[in-house]
Design a protein around this motif. Structure first.
Motif, PDB file in Angstrom:
ATOM      1  N   ALA A   1     -37.244  94.014 -16.197  1.00 20.50           N
ATOM      2  CA  ALA A   1     -36.533  94.906 -17.109  1.00 20.50           C
ATOM      3  C   ALA A   1     -35.326  95.498 -16.394  1.00 20.50           C
ATOM      4  O   ALA A   1     -35.233  95.481 -15.157  1.00 20.50           O
ATOM      5  N   VAL A   2     -34.397  96.012 -17.184  1.00 23.86           N
ATOM      6  CA  VAL A   2     -33.193  96.660 -16.662  1.00 23.86           C
ATOM      7  C   VAL A   2     -33.099  98.051 -17.284  1.00 23.86           C
ATOM      8  O   VAL A   2     -33.302  98.214 -18.494  1.00 23.86           O
ATOM      9  N   LEU A   3     -32.803  99.049 -16.446  1.00 26.33           N
ATOM     10  CA  LEU A   3     -32.514 100.388 -16.938  1.00 26.33           C
ATOM     11  C   LEU A   3     -31.051 100.441 -17.329  1.00 26.33           C
ATOM     12  O   LEU A   3     -30.165 100.187 -16.508  1.00 26.33           O
ATOM     13  N   VAL A   4     -30.780 100.730 -18.589  1.00 29.85           N
ATOM     14  CA  VAL A   4     -29.419 100.849 -19.120  1.00 29.85           C
ATOM     15  C   VAL A   4     -29.170 102.324 -19.413  1.00 29.85           C
ATOM     16  O   VAL A   4     -29.892 102.938 -20.200  1.00 29.85           O
TER      17      VAL A   4
ATOM     18  N   GLY B   1     -27.340 102.783 -30.518  1.00 33.45           N
ATOM     19  CA  GLY B   1     -27.353 101.753 -31.555  1.00 33.45           C
ATOM     20  C   GLY B   1     -25.999 101.090 -31.745  1.00 33.45           C
ATOM     21  O   GLY B   1     -25.068 101.260 -30.963  1.00 33.45           O
ATOM     22  N   GLY B   2     -25.905 100.334 -32.823  1.00 39.66           N
ATOM     23  CA  GLY B   2     -24.640  99.685 -33.182  1.00 39.66           C
ATOM     24  C   GLY B   2     -24.208  98.621 -32.193  1.00 39.66           C
ATOM     25  O   GLY B   2     -24.980  98.133 -31.360  1.00 39.66           O
ATOM     26  N   GLN B   3     -22.929  98.278 -32.265  1.00 36.40           N
ATOM     27  CA  GLN B   3     -22.374  97.226 -31.425  1.00 36.40           C
ATOM     28  C   GLN B   3     -22.397  97.610 -29.951  1.00 36.40           C
ATOM     29  O   GLN B   3     -22.570  96.751 -29.084  1.00 36.40           O
ATOM     30  N   LEU B   4     -22.244  98.894 -29.671  1.00 37.37           N
ATOM     31  CA  LEU B   4     -22.322  99.364 -28.284  1.00 37.37           C
ATOM     32  C   LEU B   4     -23.651  98.961 -27.661  1.00 37.37           C
ATOM     33  O   LEU B   4     -23.699  98.389 -26.560  1.00 37.37           O
ATOM     34  N   GLU B   5     -24.732  99.266 -28.343  1.00 37.08           N
ATOM     35  CA  GLU B   5     -26.052  98.953 -27.813  1.00 37.08           C
ATOM     36  C   GLU B   5     -26.278  97.447 -27.756  1.00 37.08           C
ATOM     37  O   GLU B   5     -26.885  96.946 -26.807  1.00 37.08           O
ATOM     38  N   PHE B   6     -25.777  96.730 -28.749  1.00 35.06           N
ATOM     39  CA  PHE B   6     -25.918  95.270 -28.757  1.00 35.06           C
ATOM     40  C   PHE B   6     -25.260  94.659 -27.527  1.00 35.06           C
ATOM     41  O   PHE B   6     -25.844  93.803 -26.845  1.00 35.06           O
ATOM     42  N   LEU B   7     -24.039  95.116 -27.204  1.00 33.12           N
ATOM     43  CA  LEU B   7     -23.334  94.593 -26.034  1.00 33.12           C
ATOM     44  C   LEU B   7     -24.079  94.927 -24.745  1.00 33.12           C
ATOM     45  O   LEU B   7     -24.157  94.104 -23.824  1.00 33.12           O
ATOM     46  N   ALA B   8     -24.631  96.130 -24.674  1.00 31.78           N
ATOM     47  CA  ALA B   8     -25.360  96.540 -23.483  1.00 31.78           C
ATOM     48  C   ALA B   8     -26.633  95.715 -23.310  1.00 31.78           C
ATOM     49  O   ALA B   8     -26.975  95.305 -22.185  1.00 31.78           O
ATOM     50  N   ILE B   9     -27.341  95.477 -24.400  1.00 31.12           N
ATOM     51  CA  ILE B   9     -28.560  94.665 -24.334  1.00 31.12           C
ATOM     52  C   ILE B   9     -28.233  93.242 -23.878  1.00 31.12           C
ATOM     53  O   ILE B   9     -28.915  92.676 -23.017  1.00 31.12           O
ATOM     54  N   ARG B  10     -27.180  92.685 -24.454  1.00 29.46           N
ATOM     55  CA  ARG B  10     -26.795  91.319 -24.073  1.00 29.46           C
ATOM     56  C   ARG B  10     -26.452  91.246 -22.590  1.00 29.46           C
ATOM     57  O   ARG B  10     -26.885  90.337 -21.877  1.00 29.46           O
ATOM     58  N   ARG B  11     -25.679  92.237 -22.099  1.00 23.75           N
ATOM     59  CA  ARG B  11     -25.294  92.240 -20.672  1.00 23.75           C
ATOM     60  C   ARG B  11     -26.520  92.455 -19.783  1.00 23.75           C
ATOM     61  O   ARG B  11     -26.628  91.846 -18.703  1.00 23.75           O
ATOM     62  N   ALA B  12     -27.456  93.292 -20.202  1.00 21.99           N
ATOM     63  CA  ALA B  12     -28.662  93.534 -19.416  1.00 21.99           C
ATOM     64  C   ALA B  12     -29.488  92.259 -19.296  1.00 21.99           C
ATOM     65  O   ALA B  12     -30.029  91.958 -18.216  1.00 21.99           O
ATOM     66  N   ARG B  13     -29.577  91.510 -20.375  1.00 16.90           N
ATOM     67  CA  ARG B  13     -30.362  90.264 -20.338  1.00 16.90           C
ATOM     68  C   ARG B  13     -29.663  89.203 -19.502  1.00 16.90           C
ATOM     69  O   ARG B  13     -30.331  88.373 -18.859  1.00 16.90           O
TER      70      ARG B  13
ATOM     71  N   PRO C   1     -14.604 100.810 -24.816  1.00 13.94           N
ATOM     72  CA  PRO C   1     -13.902 101.673 -25.776  1.00 13.94           C
ATOM     73  C   PRO C   1     -14.497 101.469 -27.168  1.00 13.94           C
ATOM     74  O   PRO C   1     -14.706 100.328 -27.602  1.00 13.94           O
ATOM     75  N   LEU C   2     -14.776 102.564 -27.848  1.00 13.75           N
ATOM     76  CA  LEU C   2     -15.415 102.467 -29.161  1.00 13.75           C
ATOM     77  C   LEU C   2     -14.347 102.394 -30.241  1.00 13.75           C
ATOM     78  O   LEU C   2     -14.084 103.351 -30.965  1.00 13.75           O
ATOM     79  N   GLY C   3     -13.740 101.236 -30.323  1.00 14.31           N
ATOM     80  CA  GLY C   3     -12.664 101.021 -31.280  1.00 14.31           C
ATOM     81  C   GLY C   3     -12.878  99.763 -32.091  1.00 14.31           C
ATOM     82  O   GLY C   3     -13.953  99.161 -32.076  1.00 14.31           O
ATOM     83  N   PRO C   4     -11.839  99.336 -32.805  1.00 13.24           N
ATOM     84  CA  PRO C   4     -11.971  98.160 -33.677  1.00 13.24           C
ATOM     85  C   PRO C   4     -12.297  96.878 -32.940  1.00 13.24           C
ATOM     86  O   PRO C   4     -12.808  95.927 -33.531  1.00 13.24           O
ATOM     87  N   GLU C   5     -12.022  96.853 -31.612  1.00 10.57           N
ATOM     88  CA  GLU C   5     -12.310  95.632 -30.847  1.00 10.57           C
ATOM     89  C   GLU C   5     -13.788  95.266 -30.894  1.00 10.57           C
ATOM     90  O   GLU C   5     -14.143  94.093 -30.836  1.00 10.57           O
ATOM     91  N   ILE C   6     -14.667  96.269 -30.996  1.00 14.99           N
ATOM     92  CA  ILE C   6     -16.100  95.975 -31.044  1.00 14.99           C
ATOM     93  C   ILE C   6     -16.700  96.351 -32.407  1.00 14.99           C
ATOM     94  O   ILE C   6     -17.918  96.367 -32.572  1.00 14.99           O
TER      95      ILE C   6
END
Length: 277
Positions: free
Chosen positions: A18-21, A51-63, A78-83
């Motif tokens: 597991a990874v601590l995020v 949650g949201g795209q922020l959490e999705f990106l973090a989960i993907r990077r952790a895995r 950055p929490l903008g339109p890019e994500i």
């Protein structure tokens, strides 16, 4: 979600990798504050960083880190339109592979956070008590269902903290400042004893008792007979959950009472507080 120590132990027992995020920095408008954390395994997770795209990106990077054997990683998002998020802030995220030291650190944090939650004591492990315990277990509270009957305590739903005690009112005296007490035992005399003990603590955030107008009048008379102030009854929520919804099903009473407790704990600023010893 709010993680209890038992949920954390169960997760760590099930997942060898597991990874601590953790949110290390939060600038501007962000879903969670610095210090928010979650654990991510190859096929699961516990906790949340918003949650949201922020959490999705973090989960993907952790895995990805788990798959490649990385001990540490970081993201600056950055929490903008890019994500696909429009919060407008910026979040720094740190990641550490869970070893014995990291696991112990997370356990300590989870235990401290859990113990600092507002305490809710539900006296009576009957149908309504168990329904209420289950409803409250989903909230950021420490909920204890209390009963002096071993057979009934055995029926408390899994995941709900249960206490089998011979003298329930002793728990009232030991409870932290700002605790909540909900009284719905199998015995009116015991109800009155526990409720009066809770009302004598003027630092209680909420004291509620299941019953009717007749039971409330009887309790007021009982207080007088015991040499206690009859006016204490005015601080008692009875019936629990309010009298405007006439539905006696345990799950409905539980939902209404849970909302009543949250409002009592939030106070005028509508922000759920924490207990202080």
């Amino acid at each position: 979600m709010s993680v209890t120590p038992q949920q954390l132990r169960d997760f760590l027992d099930r997942h060898s990798q597991a990874v601590l995020v953790e949110v290390t920095e939060a600038k501007g408008s962000t879903p969670r504050e610095a210090g928010a954390w979650m654990l991510v395994s190859p096929d699961g997770g516990i906790g949340t960083i918003g949650g949201g795209q922020l959490e999705f990106l973090a989960i993907r990077r952790a895995r990805e880190a788990i798959a490649s054997g990385e001990a540490a990683a970081a993201l600056d998002i950055p929490l903008g339109p890019e994500i696909g998020q429009c919060c407008g802030g910026r979040v720094g995220i740190g990641m550490r592979a869970v070893d014995a030291d990291v696991a112990q650190d997370v356990r300590v944090r989870a235990e401290r956070a859990y113990m600092a939650r507002p305490h809710v004591y539900v006296f009576g492990a009957g149908h309504v008590g168990n329904a209420l315990g289950q409803a409250l277990s989903l909230l950021p509270l420490r909920t204890l269902v209390v009963d002096n009957r071993a057979a009934e305590i055995a029926k408390v739903p899994h995941g709900v903290e249960a206490r089998h005690v011979p003298v329930a009112e002793a728990l009232v005296r030991e409870a932290p400042k700002g605790s909540c007490f909900v009284v719905l035992t199998h015995d009116h005399g015991l109800d009155f004893l526990i409720a009066s003990e809770a009302l004598l603590r003027e630092d209680a955030a909420y004291v509620g008792m299941i019953g009717s107008k007749t039971k409330k009048a009887t309790f007021k008379s009982w207080l007088s007979d015991m040499g206690l102030d009859r006016g204490m009854v005015e601080r008692l929520a009875m019936p629990i959950g309010g009298a405007d919804v006439h539905d006696k099903r345990p799950e409905v009473i539980a939902a209404l009472t849970a909302a009543e407790i949250l409002r009592a704990l939030a106070g005028p600023d509508l922000e759920l507080g924490q207990n202080q010893k």
